[in-house]
Design a protein around this motif. Structure first.
Motif, PDB file in Angstrom:
ATOM      1  N   GLU A 104      28.728  82.824  10.181  1.00 40.44           N
ATOM      2  CA  GLU A 104      28.864  82.200   8.865  1.00 40.44           C
ATOM      3  C   GLU A 104      29.469  80.801   8.895  1.00 40.44           C
ATOM      4  O   GLU A 104      29.310  80.032   7.956  1.00 40.44           O
ATOM      5  N   ASN A 105      30.186  80.457   9.963  1.00 42.88           N
ATOM      6  CA  ASN A 105      30.819  79.135  10.023  1.00 42.88           C
ATOM      7  C   ASN A 105      29.831  78.043  10.432  1.00 42.88           C
ATOM      8  O   ASN A 105      28.736  78.337  10.942  1.00 42.88           O
ATOM      9  N   GLU A 106      30.241  76.788  10.232  1.00 46.20           N
ATOM     10  CA  GLU A 106      29.479  75.683  10.815  1.00 46.20           C
ATOM     11  C   GLU A 106      29.429  75.894  12.324  1.00 46.20           C
ATOM     12  O   GLU A 106      30.450  76.195  12.959  1.00 46.20           O
ATOM     13  N   ARG A 107      28.246  75.701  12.918  1.00 47.17           N
ATOM     14  CA  ARG A 107      28.109  76.043  14.333  1.00 47.17           C
ATOM     15  C   ARG A 107      26.848  75.405  14.922  1.00 47.17           C
ATOM     16  O   ARG A 107      25.960  74.967  14.191  1.00 47.17           O
ATOM     17  N   THR A 108      26.792  75.386  16.238  1.00 52.90           N
ATOM     18  CA  THR A 108      25.560  75.048  16.947  1.00 52.90           C
ATOM     19  C   THR A 108      25.219  76.213  17.872  1.00 52.90           C
ATOM     20  O   THR A 108      26.108  76.938  18.326  1.00 52.90           O
ATOM     21  N   THR A 109      23.944  76.383  18.147  1.00 56.42           N
ATOM     22  CA  THR A 109      23.494  77.388  19.104  1.00 56.42           C
ATOM     23  C   THR A 109      22.659  76.697  20.170  1.00 56.42           C
ATOM     24  O   THR A 109      21.717  75.960  19.843  1.00 56.42           O
ATOM     25  N   VAL A 110      23.014  76.912  21.431  1.00 61.97           N
ATOM     26  CA  VAL A 110      22.294  76.329  22.558  1.00 61.97           C
ATOM     27  C   VAL A 110      21.883  77.461  23.491  1.00 61.97           C
ATOM     28  O   VAL A 110      22.696  78.336  23.798  1.00 61.97           O
ATOM     29  N   VAL A 111      20.622  77.444  23.930  1.00 59.50           N
ATOM     30  CA  VAL A 111      20.160  78.404  24.930  1.00 59.50           C
ATOM     31  C   VAL A 111      19.678  77.619  26.141  1.00 59.50           C
ATOM     32  O   VAL A 111      18.789  76.772  26.022  1.00 59.50           O
TER      33      VAL A 111
END
Length: 219
Positions: free
Chosen positions: A136-143
């Motif tokens: 739910e928070n501000e975030r980034t996702t990297v794979v």
């Protein structure tokens, strides 16, 4: 030790604020010695706090083809199997590292490989240790996909104090292990999602260092 580039603007603004504040105090309360000295001490403490937050200490990094290296300084707050619904959409082994305001806040690639997925999510600013902060928070996702074909997901998560996430990667990039992939300002968390069954070398509440502590070993 040097100062990270992300700190230049914040440090300059802090110095400007301190200069203006002290000038006002000196002008308006020239005869109140105790107040002037109290403001001087508080101003110095504020500057030191801001300066140390953006420190970039010299380190000898640990690397290894089958190793997963901790992406951030902090304390391990989660080691558990969980459902990862953004990219894998299946069960993964989650390891979470909480960064307090006194930690170094540079984020480093835990493995080398190719960035297969990247996404930025605006969101809330729940406390970083709240389980809902991961989704739910501000975030980034990297794979990043390892040379052996194993994908590893890592996620920058803003905390209650953090108000800016910075990233330096995009889909298609070839990244090196322990090189910087981002920075989070003023308290935050990084989650890592590994294949279930991965050997983890950490324990709950263990203090770790980004680019140095071995988090896990890939099969």
């Amino acid at each position: 030790m040097t100062i990270h580039k992300e700190g230049y603007t914040t440090i300059a603004l802090s110095l400007l604020f301190i200069f203006v504040l002290n000038a006002i105090i000196d002008y308006r309360f020239a005869d109140v010695t105790w107040l002037r000295w109290a403001v001087y001490v508080a101003s110095f403490a504020l500057f030191v706090i801001v300066l140390q937050f953006f420190r970039n200490p010299s380190r000898s990094f640990v690397t290894g083809n089958n190793l997963v290296i901790c992406p951030a300084d902090g304390k391990v707050v989660v080691i558990e199997e969980t459902q990862e619904n953004e990219y894998f959409k299946d069960k993964r082994l989650q390891v979470s590292i909480f960064m307090s305001p006194v930690n170094v806040h540079i984020n480093r690639n835990p493995i080398a490989g190719v960035v297969k997925f990247f996404k930025y999510h605006p969101g809330k600013y729940l406390a970083a240790w709240n389980p809902k902060s991961s989704t739910e928070n501000e975030r980034t996702t990297v794979v990043v996909e390892h040379a052996n074909g194993t994908p590893v997901l890592f996620r920058q998560i803003a905390g209650a104090l953090a108000r800016r996430i910075v990233w330096y990667v995009k889909e298609g990039d070839i990244v090196e292990q322990t090189k910087e992939f981002g920075f989070i300002k003023f308290g935050s968390r990084v989650d890592i999602f590994l294949p279930v069954g991965t050997k983890v070398n950490l324990e709950l509440n263990q203090v770790v260092k980004g680019g140095i502590t071995v988090l896990a070993e890939l099969a």
